[in-house]
Design a protein around this motif. Structure first.
Motif, PDB file in Angstrom:
ATOM      1  N   ALA A   1       0.836  -1.208   0.000  1.00  0.00           N
ATOM      2  CA  ALA A   1       0.000   0.000   0.000  1.00  0.00           C
ATOM      3  C   ALA A   1       0.867   1.253   0.000  1.00  0.00           C
ATOM      4  CB  ALA A   1      -0.924  -0.014   1.209  1.00  0.00           C
TER       5      ALA A   1
ATOM      6  N   ARG B   1      -5.943   1.346  -5.497  1.00  0.00           N
ATOM      7  CA  ARG B   1      -4.899   0.862  -4.596  1.00  0.00           C
ATOM      8  C   ARG B   1      -5.486  -0.130  -3.579  1.00  0.00           C
ATOM      9  NH1 ARG B   1      -2.147   4.815  -0.444  1.00  0.00           N
ATOM     10  NH2 ARG B   1      -4.201   5.628  -0.810  1.00  0.00           N
ATOM     11  N   SER B   2      -6.620   0.236  -2.976  1.00  0.00           N
ATOM     12  CA  SER B   2      -7.244  -0.650  -1.989  1.00  0.00           C
ATOM     13  C   SER B   2      -7.570  -2.000  -2.606  1.00  0.00           C
ATOM     14  CB  SER B   2      -8.525  -0.017  -1.445  1.00  0.00           C
ATOM     15  OG  SER B   2      -8.234   1.229  -0.877  1.00  0.00           O
ATOM     16  N   THR B   3      -8.088  -1.976  -3.834  1.00  0.00           N
ATOM     17  CA  THR B   3      -8.450  -3.237  -4.498  1.00  0.00           C
ATOM     18  C   THR B   3      -7.213  -4.095  -4.736  1.00  0.00           C
ATOM     19  OG1 THR B   3     -10.207  -2.012  -5.612  1.00  0.00           O
ATOM     20  CG2 THR B   3      -9.712  -4.213  -6.449  1.00  0.00           C
TER      21      THR B   3
ATOM     22  N   ALA C   1      -6.006  -5.455  -1.398  1.00  0.00           N
ATOM     23  CA  ALA C   1      -6.914  -6.484  -0.873  1.00  0.00           C
ATOM     24  C   ALA C   1      -6.750  -7.784  -1.646  1.00  0.00           C
ATOM     25  CB  ALA C   1      -8.362  -5.994  -0.956  1.00  0.00           C
TER      26      ALA C   1
END
Ligand SMILES: [Zn+2]
Lengths: 247, 61
Positions: free
Chosen positions: A159, A170-172, A175
């Protein structure tokens, strides 16, 4: 607050509180299936002498006190580690308020050090494990925790390296990487070597496993929340200031 | 919301590593010690924390 010592003391205090809450939950909730499992164990013919005998060295009352005290001591220790990890981290959600950072780290470590091993090697009450496999089982259990912590660390590192991407992208990505890491761990580690004995009622087994997961959840999430509350007065001040400006 | 007060990251003194090591050792003694460090005395430690070990999901006998 601005020194490591201040943060450390808050971590130890938060860990002690979370450990006490977890231990009391254990006393009231986890002891029920433990007692049922010990009854199963006692009903067995005492043929093997290799296993350790419960209730001979200490009475049940002492072991229940030991259960609470154990959770408190572990809470104090992980509180110190937790505070040090947060104070030393240069990448872990650095722009976020301390409360958010603390709760998120607590949840992440709960996932890696309690939820992940609970999925791969579910906790067992007394009367389930084989004495001969305990070293091997312990190795697998600690290995899964270590691998889970690597996934947590790797995700936060990833991240911090992808800051040029838009937030949702970015979060995807992070994750998906974390899910892939967890899937690899679950597939790569061998199954638990011990079968569940036929005389162990499955209600007792699952009641114990859920209760045990509840205790570790209280320990880690409690640590994250209490440490966040203890380190976060500055955020409440700035929020009040922002509201005063908006009004 | 980027005031420096929001940053918890601090310089870590060298003795912090001793604290971390101590914390790991304490966790080991309560949850894992089966005779490696304490020999025969480990048995009473194991028995005293036995319910706590099981409740916290640690593999046991
Ligand atoms: Zn046991």
């Amino acid at each position: 607050m601005t020194t490591y010592t201040g943060v450390l003391l808050r971590g130890v205090g938060a860990g002690g509180i979370a450990g006490l809450l977890a231990g009391l939950f254990g006393l009231v909730v986890v002891e029920v299936p433990i007692r049922a499992a010990l009854a199963v164990e006692e009903a067995r013919p005492a043929v093997e002498s290799g296993g350790h005998d419960h209730g001979e060295m200490f009475g049940r009352g002492t072991q229940m006190v030991g259960g609470v005290l154990g959770a408190v001591i572990v809470g104090l220790a992980i509180g110190a580690l937790f505070a040090t990890a947060l104070a030393g981290s240069r990448r872990w959600f650095v722009g976020r308020p301390p409360f958010t950072r603390s709760v998120t780290l607590g949840a992440a470590v709960f996932g890696a050090a309690a939820l992940l091993p609970a999925v791969k090697y579910p906790a067992n009450p007394p009367a389930v494990g084989n004495q001969d496999t305990v070293d091997y089982r312990t190795m697998l259990y600690l290995g899964v925790i270590a691998a889970g912590l690597v996934v947590v660390y790797g995700s936060s590192y990833l991240a911090s390296r992808l800051t040029h991407l838009a937030g949702p992208v970015r979060s995807t990505v992070v994750a998906l990487a974390a899910i892939a890491g967890v899937a690899v761990i679950l597939l790569a580690f061998p199954a638990s070597p011990d079968p569940i004995p036929a005389d162990m009622p499955s209600e007792v087994l699952w009641q114990f496993r859920l209760a045990s997961l509840g205790e570790t959840a209280i320990l880690w999430l409690g640590l994250g929340v209490v440490f966040g509350l203890l380190t976060d007065p500055s955020v409440r001040q700035s929020t009040a200031r922002a509201q005063a400006l908006a009004a | 919301m980027t005031s420096p007060a929001h940053h918890l990251s601090l310089p870590i003194p060298r003795w912090a590593y001793a604290v971390a090591l101590l914390a790991l050792m304490v966790t080991w003694l309560v949850l894992q010690e089966n005779g490696i460090a304490l020999g025969h005395a480990a048995e009473s430690l194991h028995e005293f924390f036995h319910d706590g070990r099981h409740a916290l999901g640690v593999p046991c006998h």
